[in-house]
Scaffold this active site. Structure first.
Site, short mmCIF file in Angstrom:
data_model
loop_
_atom_site.label_atom_id
_atom_site.label_comp_id
_atom_site.label_asym_id
_atom_site.label_seq_id
_atom_site.Cartn_x
_atom_site.Cartn_y
_atom_site.Cartn_z
N ARG A 1 2.44 -11.83 0.05
CA ARG A 1 1.08 -12.10 0.53
C ARG A 1 0.53 -13.40 -0.02
NH1 ARG A 1 -1.16 -8.55 4.43
NH2 ARG A 1 0.37 -6.91 4.54
N HIS B 1 -11.18 -1.85 11.74
CA HIS B 1 -10.02 -2.66 11.37
C HIS B 1 -9.83 -3.71 12.46
CE1 HIS B 1 -5.45 -2.54 10.19
NE2 HIS B 1 -6.09 -3.53 9.59
N ASP C 1 -9.49 -9.38 9.60
CA ASP C 1 -8.97 -8.02 9.34
C ASP C 1 -10.00 -6.91 9.53
OD1 ASP C 1 -6.78 -6.36 8.56
OD2 ASP C 1 -7.63 -6.17 6.56
N LYS D 1 -9.39 -2.21 1.89
CA LYS D 1 -9.13 -1.04 2.73
C LYS D 1 -9.91 0.19 2.21
CE LYS D 1 -6.11 -3.32 5.19
NZ LYS D 1 -6.39 -3.73 6.57
N SER E 1 -1.24 -2.91 12.00
CA SER E 1 -0.69 -3.89 11.06
C SER E 1 0.59 -4.49 11.69
CB SER E 1 -0.37 -3.21 9.73
OG SER E 1 -1.50 -2.50 9.26
N ALA E 2 0.84 -5.78 11.41
CA ALA E 2 2.05 -6.49 11.86
C ALA E 2 2.08 -6.76 13.36
CB ALA E 2 3.32 -5.75 11.43
N CYS E 3 0.91 -6.87 13.99
CA CYS E 3 0.86 -7.26 15.41
C CYS E 3 0.23 -8.66 15.58
CB CYS E 3 0.07 -6.25 16.23
SG CYS E 3 1.03 -4.78 16.65
N TYR F 1 -1.23 -3.52 -6.81
CA TYR F 1 -0.96 -4.33 -5.62
C TYR F 1 -2.02 -4.18 -4.52
CZ TYR F 1 1.90 -7.09 -2.48
OH TYR F 1 2.37 -8.09 -1.67
N GLY F 2 -2.37 -5.28 -3.91
CA GLY F 2 -3.12 -5.37 -2.65
C GLY F 2 -4.14 -4.28 -2.42
N GLY F 3 -3.96 -3.60 -1.30
CA GLY F 3 -4.92 -2.59 -0.86
C GLY F 3 -5.06 -1.42 -1.84
N ASN G 1 6.69 -8.03 2.40
CA ASN G 1 5.24 -7.85 2.32
C ASN G 1 4.61 -8.85 1.34
OD1 ASN G 1 2.82 -6.50 3.13
ND2 ASN G 1 2.82 -5.31 1.23
N ARG H 1 0.86 -1.19 0.00
CA ARG H 1 0.00 0.00 0.00
C ARG H 1 0.89 1.24 0.00
NH1 ARG H 1 -2.02 1.27 4.27
NH2 ARG H 1 -1.33 -0.29 5.76
N GLY I 1 -0.40 -19.27 21.16
CA GLY I 1 -1.52 -20.00 21.76
C GLY I 1 -1.69 -19.70 23.25
N GLU I 2 -0.61 -19.22 23.89
CA GLU I 2 -0.71 -18.90 25.33
C GLU I 2 -1.59 -17.67 25.56
OE1 GLU I 2 0.25 -21.14 27.11
OE2 GLU I 2 2.03 -22.10 26.26
N ASN I 3 -1.84 -16.92 24.51
CA ASN I 3 -2.76 -15.77 24.65
C ASN I 3 -4.17 -16.24 25.04
OD1 ASN I 3 -0.68 -14.04 23.99
ND2 ASN I 3 -1.23 -13.92 21.83
#
Ligand code: O2Y
Ligand code: MN
Length: 599
Positions: free
Chosen positions: A380, A241, A288, A221, A263-265, A212-214, A378, A71, A508-510
């Site tokens: 995808r 979001h 998303d 988006k 993004s990216a978390c 590309y993408g978005g 990036n 993006r 998975g511990e979350n």
């Protein structure tokens, strides 16, 4: 179907006017069929854009141009009539001027190409929360990806013909072909000619120069967030979001959770998580975007407006997201800018398979240790959501699912505890409005400085974010029964010790944090009332089987009073950006927090 067969003059004229301007060789109205999908894939194989993979089944590798890989926020514009309506987080451009610029760029831009008209629905076609769009594009790659990411079908054309509202989306890669000119695998325009423009007042999107993408899949988006956020403001709902997950306890009780992270978390990872806590189950509704509306019973109902996942490939593995890997194993995927293995599969950094000599994302020879990455960071995958082994059976329920909890979060190495429950809806909106991640030392501003991304919506809100906060507050104030609204939480999986060690194992511990959130929504789960919110008491989190020291647990669940007091001026400066559009209620939340911390 031909354009001249269309009975709705608004639709027919709109397509004809764009066709006259863009002068494509052909105009095709898409129907969403498998033949159409396969035909576009074959076109892309012939053009050298796609390579059919040996595995997974019915999947393709795609390479983009070096200059068109993500993006482009600097080239993304909100063209509201008044500059102040776009707010400080958007690039604004005068709509009349922008239309002139675009008219010049689009003139003849589809010469030598086919113009596709894609009818699509964001959300199940029959859902009262769904909305329709029509995307004009000259990119078969966009047709293929829209088939996966949205519901492309003639039913939408029929509904629009019958008078249903639709968002007008126009896209061109911006690379006309002269009579004898050969095409390139990824046609696009240079950066200064790329324009991703939104006209919120007329619900239009016009995108030029990127494939590309978005930038190009305009349902995602551009529509589902930037235009839909304006529609949601005007119509009294929320376009967010957020992932949506279904959490089932060992006793079979279900809660639905929506969560916003920048993004990216790891949003896709959380949406498909495999809980480590015995008996608990997470299933996916969406990874998303969430559209949420108050129902007649006073609860907030959410749909996932998308039909597929457009996930970031590097870092996706059996450790980080086994269910995404299993979704991809089913095939029917497009891999854009990953590496290609010698046996005709795909690979990316942190993939489970050991790296071996292959072809990189630009289709150059690559070997481990060569100093380059095999996949673009990036890179995808696009894959149908229905294939996900943990997709919830109700993911396409037209009524949506009732949300019990909303989570906000960011990457915070210090200060912010593992979990925190808001004291009220208004405090929850304050938590969303102050979402932030810590910048690394390398970033401008240095370590400890916060990058604010309220509600993870900074790149995606189609209007002034001060008004957006006010809209959230208004929704809470107007809810018929506030006790039926979702509870709001702030989570932080990224806390580190002073020595830089991760304090929380994540992945998975979350599920241990989700269990506490589930319990709180069930009127159980112990919490300590603190200056920053309700935090889990040390015995409220199920930590069985985790080898955590008491010191680490304490650090994760403590209120760092001094740290918070240091952060307050940054929040003040962040709020100041919104000027007189910052709602009073948020200024009051900040003052109240300060008073509680100083008490
Ligand atoms: O670079 C792009 O065009 C994709 S960005 C994206 C894709 C899927 C989900 N989220 C995002 C994002 O940037 O938040
Ligand atoms: Mn996203």
């Amino acid at each position: 179907m031909q354009v001249t067969d269309l009975k709705n003059p608004a639709l027919r004229t709109w397509i004809q006017e764009w066709a006259e301007l863009c002068t494509p060789d052909h105009v095709v109205i898409c129907d969403g069929s498998k033949q159409e999908y396969d035909h576009c894939c074959n076109l892309l194989v012939k053009a050298g854009t796609f390579i059919k993979l040996d595995a997974p089944a019915n999947s393709y590798h795609c390479r983009s141009d070096l200059s068109d890989v993500a993006r482009v926020e600097d080239r993304t514009f909100i063209c509201s009539t008044r500059k102040e309506d776009a707010g400080p987080s958007n690039h604004w451009h005068d709509p009349a001027d922008m239309r002139q610029v675009l008219k010049g760029l689009f003139k003849g831009c589809m010469k030598g190409r086919t113009m596709f008209v894609i009818p699509f629905s964001m959300g199940p076609v029959e859902s009262p929360i769904a909305k329709f769009g029509m995307e004009i594009t000259d990119s078969p790659y966009v047709v293929v990806n829209m088939h996966i990411m949205t519901r492309v079908c003639s039913k939408v054309t029929a509904k629009v013909e019958a008078g249903a509202e639709f968002v007008r989306c126009v896209h061109s890669v911006g690379a006309p072909l002269a009579e004898t000119q050969a095409d390139v695998p990824w046609p696009c325009a240079p950066i200064e000619k790329k324009y991703i423009t939104h006209f919120p007042e007329t619900r239009e999107i016009i995108s030029f120069g990127s494939g590309y993408g978005g930038n190009a899949l305009l349902g995602k988006k551009c529509f589902a967030l930037r235009i839909a956020s304006v529609q949601a403001r005007d119509e009294g709902w929320l376009a967010e979001h957020m992932l949506i997950l279904k959490l089932t306890s060992p006793a079979g009780v279900v809660k639905y959770v929506a969560a916003a992270f920048p993004s990216a978390c790891g949003k896709t990872n959380l949406a498909m998580m495999e809980p480590t806590l015995a008996g608990w189950k997470v299933e996916t509704i969406g990874d998303d975007i969430a559209w949420m509306k108050l129902g007649a019973d006073g609860r907030l109902y959410a749909i996932n407006p998308e039909a597929g996942f457009f996930g970031v490939a590097p870092g996706t593995s059996m450790k980080s997201n086994p269910n995404a890997m299993r979704t991809l194993d089913q095939g029917n995927a497009v891999f854009t800018n990953t590496g290609i293995t010698m046996d005709g599969g795909v690979w990316w950094e942190d993939h489970d398979a050991a790296p071996a000599p292959m072809v990189d994302w630009q289709r150059r020879p690559w070997s481990p240790g060569c100093g380059r990455k095999a996949a673009h960071p990036n890179a995808r995958f696009t894959v149908p959501a229905a294939q996900c082994p943990v997709i919830a059976s109700e993911w396409e329920d037209p009524a949506g699912v009732p949300i019990d909890a909303i989570l906000f979060g960011g990457r915070r190495a210090s200060v912010v505890p593992l979990a925190n429950e808001a004291l009220s809806w208004e405090h929850g909106v304050f938590l969303g409005a102050t979402m932030a991640s810590e910048m690394t030392a390398a970033a401008i501003g240095g370590a400890g400085q916060l990058r604010f991304d309220p509600f993870a919506m900074v790149p995606f809100c189609g209007y002034h974010m001060g008004d957006y906060f006010a809209h959230w507050l208004k929704l809470g104030a107007q809810a018929p029964d506030r006790s039926r609204l979702p509870r709001i939480f702030y989570v932080n999986w990224f806390r580190k010790s002073p020595a830089g060690k991760w304090l929380w194992p994540g992945f998975g511990e979350n599920s241990r944090v989700l269990k506490w959130i589930f319990d709180r929504c069930n009127g159980q789960g112990k919490a300590v009332s603190t200056a920053i919110g309700n935090l889990p008491s040390a015995d409220a989190l199920d930590l069985t089987g985790l080898r955590m020291t008491d010191e680490d647990t304490q650090a994760l669940l403590a209120v760092d009073r001094a740290g918070w007091l240091e952060v307050l001026p940054q929040i003040e400066a962040h709020f100041a950006r919104f000027g007189n559009r910052l709602p009073e209620a948020l200024a009051k939340q900040l003052a109240d927090l300060k008073a509680r911390l100083e008490a």
